[in-house]
Motif scaffolding. Sequence first.
Motif, PDB file in Angstrom:
ATOM      1  N   LEU A  83     -40.752 -19.109 -38.090  1.00 45.63           N
ATOM      2  CA  LEU A  83     -41.928 -19.264 -37.229  1.00 45.63           C
ATOM      3  C   LEU A  83     -42.205 -17.961 -36.481  1.00 45.63           C
ATOM      4  O   LEU A  83     -43.356 -17.530 -36.373  1.00 45.63           O
ATOM      5  CB  LEU A  83     -41.726 -20.417 -36.249  1.00 45.63           C
ATOM      6  CG  LEU A  83     -41.647 -21.819 -36.866  1.00 45.63           C
ATOM      7  CD1 LEU A  83     -41.423 -22.864 -35.782  1.00 45.63           C
ATOM      8  CD2 LEU A  83     -42.915 -22.149 -37.647  1.00 45.63           C
ATOM      9  N   LEU A  84     -41.150 -17.330 -35.982  1.00 44.78           N
ATOM     10  CA  LEU A  84     -41.336 -16.052 -35.288  1.00 44.78           C
ATOM     11  C   LEU A  84     -41.872 -14.992 -36.249  1.00 44.78           C
ATOM     12  O   LEU A  84     -42.717 -14.174 -35.878  1.00 44.78           O
ATOM     13  CB  LEU A  84     -40.016 -15.580 -34.673  1.00 44.78           C
ATOM     14  CG  LEU A  84     -39.388 -16.480 -33.603  1.00 44.78           C
ATOM     15  CD1 LEU A  84     -38.181 -15.783 -32.975  1.00 44.78           C
ATOM     16  CD2 LEU A  84     -40.391 -16.873 -32.534  1.00 44.78           C
ATOM     17  N   ILE A  88     -45.538 -17.163 -34.740  1.00 42.77           N
ATOM     18  CA  ILE A  88     -45.738 -18.472 -34.114  1.00 42.77           C
ATOM     19  C   ILE A  88     -44.671 -18.676 -33.043  1.00 42.77           C
ATOM     20  O   ILE A  88     -43.472 -18.580 -33.330  1.00 42.77           O
ATOM     21  CB  ILE A  88     -45.645 -19.616 -35.141  1.00 42.77           C
ATOM     22  CG1 ILE A  88     -46.737 -19.481 -36.201  1.00 42.77           C
ATOM     23  CG2 ILE A  88     -45.748 -20.976 -34.453  1.00 42.77           C
ATOM     24  CD1 ILE A  88     -46.604 -20.480 -37.342  1.00 42.77           C
ATOM     25  N   ILE A  89     -45.104 -18.952 -31.830  1.00 43.66           N
ATOM     26  CA  ILE A  89     -44.181 -19.235 -30.733  1.00 43.66           C
ATOM     27  C   ILE A  89     -44.270 -20.721 -30.390  1.00 43.66           C
ATOM     28  O   ILE A  89     -45.289 -21.182 -29.880  1.00 43.66           O
ATOM     29  CB  ILE A  89     -44.517 -18.400 -29.486  1.00 43.66           C
ATOM     30  CG1 ILE A  89     -44.417 -16.903 -29.794  1.00 43.66           C
ATOM     31  CG2 ILE A  89     -43.598 -18.772 -28.328  1.00 43.66           C
ATOM     32  CD1 ILE A  89     -44.780 -16.013 -28.620  1.00 43.66           C
ATOM     33  N   PRO A  90     -43.217 -21.495 -30.678  1.00 43.11           N
ATOM     34  CA  PRO A  90     -43.234 -22.909 -30.278  1.00 43.11           C
ATOM     35  C   PRO A  90     -43.133 -23.031 -28.755  1.00 43.11           C
ATOM     36  O   PRO A  90     -42.354 -22.319 -28.114  1.00 43.11           O
ATOM     37  CB  PRO A  90     -41.980 -23.488 -30.953  1.00 43.11           C
ATOM     38  CG  PRO A  90     -41.572 -22.479 -31.982  1.00 43.11           C
ATOM     39  CD  PRO A  90     -42.008 -21.155 -31.441  1.00 43.11           C
ATOM     40  N   VAL A  91     -43.921 -23.929 -28.190  1.00 43.93           N
ATOM     41  CA  VAL A  91     -43.884 -24.201 -26.750  1.00 43.93           C
ATOM     42  C   VAL A  91     -43.721 -25.708 -26.573  1.00 43.93           C
ATOM     43  O   VAL A  91     -44.617 -26.481 -26.918  1.00 43.93           O
ATOM     44  CB  VAL A  91     -45.165 -23.722 -26.038  1.00 43.93           C
ATOM     45  CG1 VAL A  91     -45.080 -24.020 -24.536  1.00 43.93           C
ATOM     46  CG2 VAL A  91     -45.391 -22.228 -26.270  1.00 43.93           C
ATOM     47  N   THR A 215     -50.250 -11.556 -38.120  1.00 45.98           N
ATOM     48  CA  THR A 215     -49.728 -10.356 -37.478  1.00 45.98           C
ATOM     49  C   THR A 215     -49.967 -10.383 -35.979  1.00 45.98           C
ATOM     50  O   THR A 215     -50.862 -11.050 -35.479  1.00 45.98           O
ATOM     51  CB  THR A 215     -50.386  -9.090 -38.052  1.00 45.98           C
ATOM     52  OG1 THR A 215     -51.809  -9.195 -37.894  1.00 45.98           O
ATOM     53  CG2 THR A 215     -50.054  -8.945 -39.523  1.00 45.98           C
ATOM     54  N   VAL A 216     -49.131  -9.616 -35.278  1.00 48.53           N
ATOM     55  CA  VAL A 216     -49.279  -9.451 -33.837  1.00 48.53           C
ATOM     56  C   VAL A 216     -50.270  -8.336 -33.584  1.00 48.53           C
ATOM     57  O   VAL A 216     -50.207  -7.284 -34.210  1.00 48.53           O
ATOM     58  CB  VAL A 216     -47.925  -9.079 -33.188  1.00 48.53           C
ATOM     59  CG1 VAL A 216     -48.073  -8.968 -31.677  1.00 48.53           C
ATOM     60  CG2 VAL A 216     -46.865 -10.091 -33.549  1.00 48.53           C
ATOM     61  N   LEU A 229     -43.687  -9.024 -29.820  1.00 47.46           N
ATOM     62  CA  LEU A 229     -43.289 -10.422 -29.932  1.00 47.46           C
ATOM     63  C   LEU A 229     -41.975 -10.651 -29.201  1.00 47.46           C
ATOM     64  O   LEU A 229     -41.833 -11.602 -28.423  1.00 47.46           O
ATOM     65  CB  LEU A 229     -43.153 -10.813 -31.404  1.00 47.46           C
ATOM     66  CG  LEU A 229     -42.599 -12.213 -31.697  1.00 47.46           C
ATOM     67  CD1 LEU A 229     -43.549 -13.285 -31.189  1.00 47.46           C
ATOM     68  CD2 LEU A 229     -42.346 -12.395 -33.182  1.00 47.46           C
ATOM     69  N   LEU A 230     -40.994  -9.788 -29.424  1.00 50.39           N
ATOM     70  CA  LEU A 230     -39.693  -9.944 -28.777  1.00 50.39           C
ATOM     71  C   LEU A 230     -39.811  -9.809 -27.268  1.00 50.39           C
ATOM     72  O   LEU A 230     -39.149 -10.527 -26.513  1.00 50.39           O
ATOM     73  CB  LEU A 230     -38.701  -8.917 -29.329  1.00 50.39           C
ATOM     74  CG  LEU A 230     -38.327  -9.072 -30.807  1.00 50.39           C
ATOM     75  CD1 LEU A 230     -37.420  -7.932 -31.249  1.00 50.39           C
ATOM     76  CD2 LEU A 230     -37.649 -10.408 -31.058  1.00 50.39           C
ATOM     77  N   ASP A 231     -40.658  -8.896 -26.814  1.00 48.93           N
ATOM     78  CA  ASP A 231     -40.865  -8.734 -25.370  1.00 48.93           C
ATOM     79  C   ASP A 231     -41.463  -9.999 -24.763  1.00 48.93           C
ATOM     80  O   ASP A 231     -41.051 -10.447 -23.691  1.00 48.93           O
ATOM     81  CB  ASP A 231     -41.792  -7.545 -25.095  1.00 48.93           C
ATOM     82  CG  ASP A 231     -41.121  -6.209 -25.398  1.00 48.93           C
ATOM     83  OD1 ASP A 231     -39.880  -6.189 -25.484  1.00 48.93           O
ATOM     84  OD2 ASP A 231     -41.843  -5.213 -25.563  1.00 48.93           O
ATOM     85  N   ASP A 232     -42.444 -10.579 -25.438  1.00 55.83           N
ATOM     86  CA  ASP A 232     -43.107 -11.773 -24.913  1.00 55.83           C
ATOM     87  C   ASP A 232     -42.199 -13.001 -24.975  1.00 55.83           C
ATOM     88  O   ASP A 232     -42.335 -13.922 -24.171  1.00 55.83           O
ATOM     89  CB  ASP A 232     -44.398 -12.049 -25.689  1.00 55.83           C
ATOM     90  CG  ASP A 232     -45.504 -11.058 -25.338  1.00 55.83           C
ATOM     91  OD1 ASP A 232     -45.399 -10.418 -24.274  1.00 55.83           O
ATOM     92  OD2 ASP A 232     -46.457 -10.920 -26.124  1.00 55.83           O
TER      93      ASP A 232
END
Length: 435
Positions: A83-84, A88-91, A215-216, A229-232
């Motif tokens: 997902l990452l 995709i960030i699951p919340v 993509t980011v 992505l890792l920072d967020d």
Amino acid sequence: MDPMISTHSDSAKTDNYLNSHSKADIFVEKQIFTQFKTSNGKTLAQLSQHHNCLLIFRRFLRFGGCAFCNRRLYQIAKIYKSLLQLNIIPVVIHVESDEEVKEILEEHHNSNPILKEMIRLCDKEHLLAKHFGVEFKHPDVPQVLPKLAVIEKDEGFGQVLGLPLEQFEGESFLVVPKMFLIRDSTVIQSFNHGLFGDAPDVISSMIFDFSDLLTVESDSSSSSSSSNLLDDLGNAGKSPQMCKLTKKKKKASFEMLSNEMYKRLEAQNTRKAKKQVEKMMKPKTTLTFICFIQKTTTDSERNSKLDFSLSVHDVLQDETKRKYFKVYAFKELNAENITFYETVHQFKQSKDSLDVKFQFAKKVFADYLSNIDNPNFINTNDAKRVEIKKALESNPNSENISSIFDEVLNEVMSTVIPDIYMRFKVSKEFEQMFV
């Protein structure tokens, strides 16, 4: 139906959702996203500006949680790495306080570090849920009990029964679970899996329906979109990535796997797949007599839609077939090898100036070769990483920059991807490729 095989029926649900909401409604949604702050300190609006957020509306977490919701979350956690990779960030959206949820996860889900670190959001008054039309109703007990008995016996997902409603926070017992995929404070897809359903096939949806959102969107000062992505993600990006669902002492459990353990498991599955493919391709003669003429039929004729002679290169070079291959690879947590192949080919074919290609090369290195915490990290030897890093630092304007990743790509193409492809041949995604 296998929950991880896409029929793309959810796309219709997406259209229905979007068509039923006016521009004014969507504007209100965007305003609402700015009001809700997640457990990592960012609002939904901030997270969804650069990433796809999977909002997971679930029932109660108190007393260990709803068994069906826990089961879906464990399924999501199992593919968390992929997902990452799909940005995709699951919340997880819950009603209980953040403090209570931390205690619940520690007490009841201690084997699942991914779930413990996953980004969460407290919707105490159900404001977000009600805005998105999440339903609230009493579950049908005659339906619930048999299904609950099955998943508890087979998979170890149980829950407390017989408690009065007032012991649950708010209306959390009545929530009809649902998931939404959002980007830039706008819903792009809704998943109506209901109380009993498996986790939706988000991977297939992204690959087939929303490939432009994979993509980011990084700012110009960053050489790596994945670093954003890792920072967020914060701590949620540092969770263990390889895992499998198990059952210990009759309860669902999460077993974290080292790279070595995962490689052994893959090698075992590759050997099984090879034997299975050989068996399916081997002519199996049956005799029938029609008008005294002997007729021979084979397994390949009975499975005429499947072409096992198709090579991995044939699939990689066909955009549609490659999507099915990627879906499978994402589901088995190996997609970085295929996306690396795609990215390097795009890099090599680029007609941009040397300066632009150099920036592209830096981004490829940052995304795939420099940071072990990056979900796209390629497992190659350190000597090759050092060599590429030195080349990028010492001679950025070299005309040979197009071949800078060739050794790693050749390694991936000769060792890793063929094994993934062998396992792909016995998957449901391979069958779907010929439908």
